[in-house]
Design an enzyme around this catalytic site. Structure first.
Site, PDB file in Angstrom:
ATOM      1  CE  LYS A 150      -4.328  -1.640   0.265  1.00 27.19           C
ATOM      2  NZ  LYS A 150      -5.921  -1.184  -1.077  1.00 27.19           N
ATOM      3  CE  LYS A 246     -10.364  -4.555  -4.282  1.00 25.93           C
ATOM      4  NZ  LYS A 246     -10.562  -3.024  -3.260  1.00 25.93           N
TER       5      LYS A 246
END
Length: 330
Positions: A150, A246
């Site tokens: 991240k 997703k």
């Protein structure tokens, strides 16, 4: 006709703060639907996402408003017309798949033709932090085949260098969560070309990703926030080489399968991803992950506690839930 349609809210504390460019969370906030028809019961879980204007209360209210209609006999297929793609549709769609598996005695794998893998490489995430802390976190994962990093727009080279040095054998998925500009991407590209980068996930904001057209990336660029449903994919071909499927974005396993088919037809590399969720949110996604190039399904790995008999992630490898947990005859 459904005997009952129950909606519940659940909060799953995390074992450590999860930081991305948009903020930090310390718990996974989920909504669960449980359906009963005859003696069979099916469950589905969703994670409402504020980035898409969702909240736990809003999603729960959407679902509760449908209870009477489904209990009165609305067909399963009505779901697509009653809910837009998103978390609410995901929870209900997955609960319906689970219910049908238990009613018919046929697994979701048998009904869809998408086998659930017995074991798969699963990205494990290094949360956004200071470079030294990210290096230490990556060092603890150094044996994992795939590590997700991240990032935001600050200290990009320092953070990447720290992670790369700590986990030199791992392939990296770097994920700024829309936190970069095209100039940052250009500036960091020479470093990325020297590193073991598998994917660059959603570097630019979805509304600004036209800047990717014509750009020659150092690794495939993967659409996440820019790719929700199959009908969007044609417009992404000049910007992205991969898509992240997703279920919470797509609105469940049904639309995720359409995304998988259309993505393959158009030549996209496929990743199956997740929100930070429990094993109940991951179990349906495993059917997509088994036909994907990459899996990023470590949501339950971040939880301090999970459902009994759920998924396990060890050394960057995931094993599925115990038989009967979801999508199989009990």
């Amino acid at each position: 006709m459904l005997r009952s349609f129950a909606v519940s809210r659940r909060r799953w504390p995390l074992k450590a703060p999860f930081r991305i460019s948009r903020g930090v969370k310390t718990a996974a906030e989920t909504v669960m639907v449980e359906l009963r028809r005859g003696d069979a019961a099916g469950r589905g879980e969703a994670v409402p996402y504020p980035r898409y204007g969702e909240s736990v209360e809003g999603v729960a209210t959407q679902l509760e408003a449908l209870a009477e209609r489904f209990e009165a006999g609305a067909p399963d297929e009505a779901l697509r017309d009653l809910l837009a793609p998103g978390a609410a549709r995901n929870a209900l769609d997955c609960a319906l798949w689970d219910l049908r598996a238990r009613e018919t005695g046929r697994s979701v794998a048998a009904m869809t033709g998408l086998a659930r893998p017995d074991r798969l490489a699963c990205a494990v995430t290094v949360s956004l932090d200071e470079p030294e802390a990210m290096g230490a976190a990556a060092g603890a994962l150094a044996g994992a085949p795939l590590v997700k990093v991240k990032l935001d727009g600050e200290l990009v080279e320092q953070r990447l260098t720290a992670v790369g040095q700590a986990a030199p054998r791992s392939r990296l998925i770097i994920d700024p969560n829309e936190g970069w500009t095209i100039d940052i991407l250009r500036d960091v590209s020479p470093l990325l070309r020297r590193m073991n980068i598998a994917l660059i996930e959603q570097p630019l904001p979805a509304e600004a990703d036209a800047a990717l057209a014509g750009f020659e990336p150092p690794a495939p660029v993967c659409a996440d926030e820019s790719a929700h449903t199959a009908d969007q994919l044609d417009d992404l071909r000049d910007r992205y080489q991969a898509i992240n499927i997703k279920l919470d974005k797509a609105g469940g396993l049904t639309e995720a399968m359409a995304l998988l088919r259309k993505g393959r037809e158009l030549g996209f590399t496929i990743m199956t991803g997740c929100m930070v969720c429990s094993s109940l949110g991951i179990a349906p996604a495993l059917h997509i992950a088994g036909s994907s190039d990459f899996a990023d399904l470590d949501g339950p790995w971040w939880l301090a506690g999970d459902w009994p008999c759920g998924v396990r992630v060890e050394g960057g490898w995931m094993t599925p839930p115990a038989r009967g947990f979801w999508g199989e005859p009990g």
